[in-house]
Design an enzyme around this catalytic site. Structure first.
Site, short mmCIF file in Angstrom:
data_model
loop_
_atom_site.label_atom_id
_atom_site.label_comp_id
_atom_site.label_asym_id
_atom_site.label_seq_id
_atom_site.Cartn_x
_atom_site.Cartn_y
_atom_site.Cartn_z
N ASP A 9 0.95 -1.35 0.18
CA ASP A 9 0.14 -0.21 0.16
C ASP A 9 0.85 1.04 -0.47
O ASP A 9 2.09 0.85 0.34
CB ASP A 9 -0.48 -0.22 1.23
CG ASP A 9 -1.61 1.27 1.99
OD1 ASP A 9 -2.41 1.39 1.20
OD2 ASP A 9 -1.96 1.75 2.71
N LEU A 10 0.33 1.93 -0.52
CA LEU A 10 0.82 3.55 -0.10
C LEU A 10 1.31 4.88 0.26
O LEU A 10 2.03 4.53 2.04
CB LEU A 10 1.29 4.41 -1.63
CG LEU A 10 1.48 5.34 -1.49
CD1 LEU A 10 2.92 5.57 -1.82
CD2 LEU A 10 1.66 6.62 -2.94
N ASP A 11 -0.26 4.67 1.14
CA ASP A 11 -0.21 5.94 2.42
C ASP A 11 -0.50 5.74 3.27
O ASP A 11 -0.54 4.32 3.62
CB ASP A 11 -1.23 6.92 2.20
CG ASP A 11 -1.49 7.97 0.25
OD1 ASP A 11 -0.81 7.93 0.47
OD2 ASP A 11 -2.67 7.76 0.07
N THR A 17 1.71 10.09 4.72
CA THR A 17 0.13 10.55 4.16
C THR A 17 -0.42 10.95 4.36
O THR A 17 -1.49 11.44 4.35
CB THR A 17 0.76 10.62 2.71
OG1 THR A 17 1.00 9.08 2.33
CG2 THR A 17 1.42 11.33 1.88
N LYS A 45 -9.19 5.49 5.86
CA LYS A 45 -7.73 4.89 5.31
C LYS A 45 -7.95 4.04 4.84
O LYS A 45 -8.62 3.10 4.39
CB LYS A 45 -7.35 4.29 7.02
CG LYS A 45 -5.74 5.67 7.31
CD LYS A 45 -5.11 4.80 8.42
CE LYS A 45 -5.20 6.29 9.63
NZ LYS A 45 -3.62 5.58 10.24
N SER A 114 -2.02 0.80 -4.53
CA SER A 114 -3.19 1.71 -3.65
C SER A 114 -4.15 2.28 -3.69
O SER A 114 -4.46 2.73 -5.51
CB SER A 114 -1.71 2.56 -3.44
OG SER A 114 -2.23 4.38 -2.97
N ALA A 115 -4.65 2.85 -2.99
CA ALA A 115 -6.34 3.52 -3.47
C ALA A 115 -6.43 5.15 -4.12
O ALA A 115 -6.45 5.26 -4.88
CB ALA A 115 -7.33 3.55 -2.75
N LYS A 145 -10.95 -0.67 -2.33
CA LYS A 145 -10.73 -1.01 -0.81
C LYS A 145 -12.16 -1.02 -0.21
O LYS A 145 -12.45 0.34 0.05
CB LYS A 145 -9.36 -1.21 -0.48
CG LYS A 145 -8.17 -1.04 -1.14
CD LYS A 145 -6.82 -0.55 -0.19
CE LYS A 145 -5.63 -0.36 -1.24
NZ LYS A 145 -5.04 0.63 -0.60
N GLU A 169 -0.48 -3.67 4.64
CA GLU A 169 -1.40 -1.86 4.59
C GLU A 169 -1.24 -2.10 5.93
O GLU A 169 -1.54 -2.12 7.18
CB GLU A 169 -2.89 -3.29 4.75
CG GLU A 169 -3.87 -2.66 3.10
CD GLU A 169 -4.19 -1.18 2.76
OE1 GLU A 169 -4.10 -0.54 3.60
OE2 GLU A 169 -3.80 -1.26 1.20
N ASP A 170 -1.84 0.24 6.05
CA ASP A 170 -1.65 0.11 7.22
C ASP A 170 -3.00 0.26 7.65
O ASP A 170 -3.75 1.26 8.67
CB ASP A 170 -1.34 1.67 6.79
CG ASP A 170 -2.23 2.65 6.35
OD1 ASP A 170 -2.65 2.06 5.44
OD2 ASP A 170 -2.21 4.29 6.88
#
Ligand code: B16
Ligand code: MG
Length: 221
Positions: A9-11, A17, A45, A114-115, A145, A169-170
């Site tokens: 995942d990114l953020d 971010t 998130k 990422s979303a 997601k 994932e966070d």
């Protein structure tokens, strides 16, 4: 070929971010005369921009026309982009800067799932784009997601079966997405929120090459 691949995942996993998304959404809520807590923000998130606004409006018991919603979506993203405009490597989460090249060196494949529709911009600012074998973001999916679409496309792009993909994932929504298609889920954050994950790590400093290698090739006891 490595037995398993990783989908990041990114953020909130690669880059810090998530806090800027929260600041920008909170301002939208405040402009509409209500507040939006950090606890409520957990629900956003990993969730798409459009769905996030719907959640916020529901939270504030506010109904808007589509035209008004579109204005707020633009305002949120403009604010978010201004907050990340000077982003550099210092915004990367602990250990990630070293981990990604180490994975490359170890020939462990990894992709982005990422979303965010801003994912490519962020990867470029951090000079990470070329490290990923595939990048799937909010511009490539039709379902957000907790639908697993983003991870399924990423797995397909790197030619790994979902069960051989490890998702980092966070967000609660992201863990749910990974679990739905039997991917191995690793939550970054609190056990309380991410308890459904196969593994939960407090923060990315615990996401080491050794930890990932062991998920790929578990050591027998
Ligand atoms: P954007 P991720 C998600 O990214 C964020 O967690 C979520 O807070 C945000 O609303 C969503 O991207 C959409 O982002 O507005 O930039 O398109 O965690 O899936 O990398
Ligand atoms: Mg995230």
């Amino acid at each position: 070929m490595a037995k398993k691949a990783i989908i990041f995942d990114l953020d909130g996993v690669i880059v810090d971010t998530a806090k800027y998304h929260y600041i920008a959404w909170r301002k939208i809520a405040n402009d509409l005369d209500f507040d939006f807590s950090e606890k409520d923000n957990e629900q956003l998130k990993g969730v798409s921009r459009v769905k996030s606004l719907d959640y916020i409006l529901e939270n504030g018991k506010i109904q808007l026309s589509q035209e008004e919603k579109d204005k707020f979506l633009v305002a949120k993203n403009d604010h978010y982009l201004s907050l990340i405009s000077n982003m550099d490597e210092s915004e990367m989460l602990p250990g990630i800067k070293e981990l990604l090249p180490a994975l490359r060196k170890a020939k462990i494949p990894f992709a982005l799932g990422s979303a965010s529709k801003n994912a490519r911009r962020i990867l470029k600012a951090l000079q990470l784009t070329d490290l990923f074998l595939a990048i799937v973001d909010g511009t490539n999916v039709s379902k957000a997601k907790p639908d697993p679409e983003v991870f399924v496309i990423a797995a397909r792009k790197i030619c790994y079966a979902p069960k051989n993909c490890i998702v980092i994932e966070d967000s609660k929504a992201g863990i749910e997405a990974a679990n739905t298609v039997n991917m191995i889920s690793v939550g970054i954050g609190s056990e309380e929120i991410l308890g459904a994950a196969d593994h939960v790590l407090k923060d990315t400093s615990k996401l080491t090459l050794e930890f990932l290698k062991n998920l790929i090739n578990p050591t027998r006891v």
